[in-house]
Motif scaffolding. Structure first.
Motif, short mmCIF file in Angstrom:
data_model
loop_
_atom_site.label_atom_id
_atom_site.label_comp_id
_atom_site.label_asym_id
_atom_site.label_seq_id
_atom_site.Cartn_x
_atom_site.Cartn_y
_atom_site.Cartn_z
N SER A 15 16.63 4.24 -4.11
CA SER A 15 17.18 3.66 -5.32
C SER A 15 17.83 2.30 -5.05
CB SER A 15 18.19 4.65 -5.90
OG SER A 15 18.90 4.06 -6.94
N LEU A 16 18.62 2.22 -3.97
CA LEU A 16 19.31 0.97 -3.64
C LEU A 16 18.31 -0.12 -3.25
CD1 LEU A 16 22.49 2.01 -1.63
CD2 LEU A 16 22.40 0.79 -3.82
N ARG A 17 17.32 0.29 -2.46
CA ARG A 17 16.35 -0.70 -1.99
C ARG A 17 15.61 -1.31 -3.17
NH1 ARG A 17 12.12 1.30 2.28
NH2 ARG A 17 12.61 -0.35 3.76
N LYS A 18 15.21 -0.45 -4.09
CA LYS A 18 14.51 -0.93 -5.26
C LYS A 18 15.37 -1.95 -6.01
CE LYS A 18 12.54 0.82 -9.62
NZ LYS A 18 11.14 0.37 -9.53
N GLY A 19 16.62 -1.56 -6.25
CA GLY A 19 17.52 -2.43 -6.98
C GLY A 19 17.77 -3.75 -6.26
N LEU A 20 18.05 -3.67 -4.97
CA LEU A 20 18.39 -4.88 -4.21
C LEU A 20 17.18 -5.81 -4.09
CD1 LEU A 20 20.62 -3.32 -1.42
CD2 LEU A 20 21.37 -4.86 -3.25
N GLU A 21 16.00 -5.22 -3.91
CA GLU A 21 14.81 -6.05 -3.80
C GLU A 21 14.53 -6.78 -5.10
OE1 GLU A 21 12.44 -3.93 -0.13
OE2 GLU A 21 11.85 -3.45 -2.17
N GLU A 22 14.86 -6.10 -6.20
CA GLU A 22 14.70 -6.76 -7.49
C GLU A 22 15.67 -7.93 -7.66
OE1 GLU A 22 12.88 -3.02 -10.04
OE2 GLU A 22 14.91 -3.72 -10.46
N PHE A 25 16.77 -9.69 -2.70
CA PHE A 25 17.25 -9.47 -1.34
C PHE A 25 16.11 -8.90 -0.50
CE2 PHE A 25 21.36 -9.14 -3.62
CZ PHE A 25 22.07 -10.09 -2.91
N ALA A 26 16.09 -9.28 0.77
CA ALA A 26 15.20 -8.62 1.71
C ALA A 26 16.00 -7.46 2.28
CB ALA A 26 14.80 -9.57 2.82
N VAL A 27 15.47 -6.24 2.22
CA VAL A 27 16.25 -5.07 2.60
C VAL A 27 15.61 -4.34 3.77
CG1 VAL A 27 17.27 -2.90 1.81
CG2 VAL A 27 17.02 -4.81 0.21
N ASP A 28 16.37 -4.19 4.85
CA ASP A 28 15.95 -3.32 5.95
C ASP A 28 16.77 -2.04 5.86
OD1 ASP A 28 14.18 -5.10 6.92
OD2 ASP A 28 15.49 -5.90 8.49
N VAL A 29 16.14 -0.94 6.26
CA VAL A 29 16.84 0.34 6.14
C VAL A 29 16.91 1.04 7.49
CG1 VAL A 29 16.72 2.65 5.14
CG2 VAL A 29 16.22 0.67 3.72
N ALA A 30 18.08 1.60 7.79
CA ALA A 30 18.21 2.47 8.96
C ALA A 30 18.75 3.80 8.45
CB ALA A 30 19.17 1.86 9.97
N PHE A 31 18.12 4.90 8.92
CA PHE A 31 18.54 6.21 8.43
C PHE A 31 19.58 6.90 9.31
CE2 PHE A 31 14.47 5.62 6.25
CZ PHE A 31 14.87 5.87 4.96
N ASP A 32 19.85 6.31 10.46
CA ASP A 32 20.94 6.86 11.27
C ASP A 32 21.70 5.72 11.96
OD1 ASP A 32 19.91 6.37 14.05
OD2 ASP A 32 18.26 7.63 13.31
N GLY A 33 22.82 6.08 12.56
CA GLY A 33 23.70 5.08 13.15
C GLY A 33 23.07 4.30 14.29
N GLU A 34 22.33 4.99 15.14
CA GLU A 34 21.74 4.32 16.30
C GLU A 34 20.72 3.26 15.87
OE1 GLU A 34 20.21 7.31 18.91
OE2 GLU A 34 22.23 7.98 19.48
#
Lengths: 222, 469
Positions: A15-22, A25-34
């Motif tokens: 949801s956030l990626r969709k919104g931010l890309e609109e 913004f270029a959005v990279d995602v990490a699903f964990d801390g490392e």
């Protein structure tokens, strides 16, 4: 502008990626801390959105590691805990701002813009270079009071240049800040957008704003 | 006035009063006795000396004149049997001493007090003396022949007003010294009791200062006398338990809020992003789909929380009845068949067909579904889940054995904790909310049973026990 989103909830990420890309913004995602720490160390992000409760490495540790490694990127904490301990801890470890879930998406955007202004030591919400005006909230652009319609990527390039006025910005730098990590295009694509932009903002005007510095990059100056 | 301090002082003063009174009484009596003993021996001596002076000649009784001088502060009177006065001291003037005869034959003398004689208290000795007229024979070796004998009563008396005065002074002294002692001791006792109770005040203050947020404070035992150590230690232990309970409560609330806030933020964010622009019907469907899924997730968490809260609050009453465990297991297998097929896991029911248990059916079924669901979810492809039961003296043991990936040792002790997740990122895939096993545990405890787990690389075994009725 390029954002790193470190969040383990896939639905929220989507949801956030969709919104931010609109919002260009270029959005990279990490699903964990490392993964988040790795991406943040190896890419020049403008903003990092960091969840606290993360698998493998919690957000506070990621924050601490990043600051220890002198990575100065503005970090906004997203926390599902409203315990003020978390906020205090986060801010004291070097975060720049925080939001408690569930947050208003508009507030998130406003805070991101505020952090960008802070980063570039700007107070006015509207960026101005000579008679060029950019409203970073609505993404509207005017030249000499006449509104110019831009494509999202064109806007992204212009916005980045406008945040760095009178500064030579290299092609790679531009490419790194308007594209996400695994994008397959090359920095040559930047030349294309610069051309489009030039046509839209400089073509009909005596005073040129966008210059090419041969062998170095581009500069927007008034 | 129901304070411990007041009670302490009251008891202390009461005991002190008794001691003072007894002491005063004894002192008084001892003094009185000693004074009278002195007086009596004085009277006796005087009477005896007087008796020695008495002589008889030709039936005439008289006092020999001699060296003996009668003390001026005494009275004497000598009478014969008939009560005729023979002699009396000049100090008596016109008065006579009251006559008292020693009753008994053997009694030679009697000493007594006359409380009021001529307005005086008097101590009186009455001595009986028989005087005999002896022959004038000069040869003393001859036995004397009694010629004439007379019984005389020699009375000596002395006013006791001096003694009474001294005793009165003594009483006064005892009273004032006693009163002063009483007051000083009372005052001292008041302060001492206060001092002795000070630690209680301090402990109370410490406990009072504790608020929910400062439960980490403890009573500093070293500040108190030994007598208060058990109290302080016990209070500290109670505080420790309280703090832990609060911590658990806070953790639970915080976890619950976290678990609910994240999906809620998904829904809010989805809607806000959706409303930003014109959207195609496909986009609408996609976002509604996402919101629906997230809502289901939230519903699942809320139901789990509600179940746990109800069990905690004791609001769930078990409607136990006898049911056939084999049949129930088949029913549960039926519910999970499609999921098992999806994960390529085979379900094996090894329960004896006639095994019956007494449980609340819906709750116990939830236990089995939760455990089997986990056993399927965390299994390997082509693995199996075996369910077996064993009757024991105390009840029945049911084992759920899977061939899955196992649970690491460090997680085993925590997996029944609320919101504990072996791997937080796993929740996405499995849809669990971290409450399943704690609900299972609560339901088993509600049945008077228990649950335990062992695990290694070849899989896990969950063992649940149910007691006999």
């Amino acid at each position: 502008m390029r954002i790193l989103l470190v969040e383990d909830n896939k639905a929220l990420v989507k949801s956030l990626r969709k919104g931010l890309e609109e919002e260009s913004f270029a959005v990279d995602v990490a699903f964990d801390g490392e993964e988040g720490l790795y991406l943040a160390e190896n890419n020049p992000y403008d903003i990092i959105l960091l969840d606290i409760m993360l698998p493998k490495m919690d957000g506070i540790t990621v924050l601490r590691e990043l600051r220890k490694k002198k990575i100065q990127t503005h970090i906004l904490i997203l926390t599902a805990r409203d315990a003020s301990d978390d906020k205090v801890k986060g801010l004291d470890e070097g975060a720049d701002d925080y939001l408690t879930k569930p947050f208003r998406y508009d507030e998130l955007l406003a805070r991101i813009r505020a952090l960008l202004r802070r980063e570039h030591k700007i107070k006015e919400p509207i960026l101005k270079i000579a008679d060029l005006e950019i409203n970073v909230r609505t993404h509207q652009v005017w030249r000499n009071k006449i509104e110019i319609s831009l494509k999202p990527k064109e806007y992204a390039v212009l916005e980045y240049l406008a945040y760095h006025p009178n500064e030579i910005v290299s092609r790679t730098q531009l490419w790194e800040h308007i594209y996400e990590w695994q994008n397959e295009s090359t920095s040559n694509v930047i030349d294309v957008y610069i051309n489009y932009l030039r046509n839209k903002i400089d073509k009909d005007h005596e005073k040129k704003l966008l210059y090419t510095v041969r062998g170095e990059g581009y500069v927007l100056k008034g | 006035m129901g304070t411990l301090r007041f009670k302490l002082i009251s008891w202390f003063l009461l005991v002190l009063l008794i001691v003072l009174v007894v002491f005063g009484l004894l002192l008084y009596l001892a003094r009185e006795r000693s004074l009278y003993a002195t007086l009596d021996s004085e009277l006796q001596n005087t009477a005896l000396q007087l008796a020695n002076q008495v002589d008889i000649e030709k039936e005439e009784v008289f006092l020999k004149s001699g060296e003996f001088t009668f003390p001026k502060d005494m009275y004497y009177e000598i009478t014969n049997e008939k009560g005729e006065l023979i002699s009396k001291s000049t100090t008596l003037q016109e008065h006579n001493l009251p006559f008292v005869s020693p009753d008994k034959e053997k009694q030679n003398f009697i000493i007594q007090s006359i409380p009021s004689w001529e307005k005086h208290p008097l101590r009186l000795i009455t001595l009986k003396k028989i005087v005999r007229e002896e022959s004038d024979d000069e040869d003393s070796k001859k036995p004397s022949v009694a010629l004439n004998s007379q019984t005389l009563f020699i009375q000596c008396a002395k006013s006791t007003w001096l003694i009474d005065e001294e005793l009165e002074e003594l009483v006064n002294l005892i009273f004032w010294v006693g009163l002063a002692t009483f007051l000083i001791a009372g005052l001292g006792g008041f302060f001492l009791a206060g001092r002795a109770l000070l630690p209680i005040k301090q402990i109370t203050q410490t406990v009072q200062d504790l608020s929910e947020t400062h439960l980490s404070e403890r009573i500093d035992i070293s500040k108190f006398d030994k007598e208060f150590h058990p109290l302080a230690t016990q209070l500290n232990a109670a505080l420790e338990r309280l703090e832990k309970a609060f911590q658990r409560e806070r953790q639970f609330t915080s976890d619950a809020s976290h678990e609910l806030r994240t999906p809620l933020s998904v829904i809010v964010n989805n809607i806000e992003v959706l409303l930003k622009r014109q959207r195609s019907p496909e986009e609408h469907v996609e976002i509604h789909q996402s919101n629906l899924e997230t809502s289901h997730q939230m519903q699942h968490i809320i139901e789990g929380l509600l179940t746990l809260t109800r069990i905690d609050a004791g609001q769930i009453s078990l409607q136990k009845k006898e049911i056939n465990l084999y049949n129930l297991m088949e029913e549960v297998f039926g519910n999970l068949q499609s999921k098992a097929a999806q994960h390529k896991v085979s379900l094996i029911n090894q329960i004896e067909k006639n095994t019956s248990i007494s449980v609340a059916e819906d709750k116990f079924k939830q236990v089995l579904i939760n455990l089997l669901d986990n056993a399927i979810t965390y299994n390997r492809p082509d693995g199996s889940v075996t369910v077996a039961s064993q009757k024991e003296n105390s009840g029945i043991t049911i084992k759920i054995i899977d061939t899955g990936i196992g649970i690491r040792q460090e997680h085993l002790t925590h997996i029944f904790e609320r919101f504990y997740r072996v791997d937080p990122s796993r929740s996405e895939k499995t849809g669990g909310c971290g409450l399943g096993l704690s609900i299972v545990k609560s339901i088993m405890e509600l049945h008077g049973g228990s649950i335990s787990v062992t695990s290694d690389n070849d899989g896990s075994i969950f063992t649940i026990t149910l007691p006999n009725n």
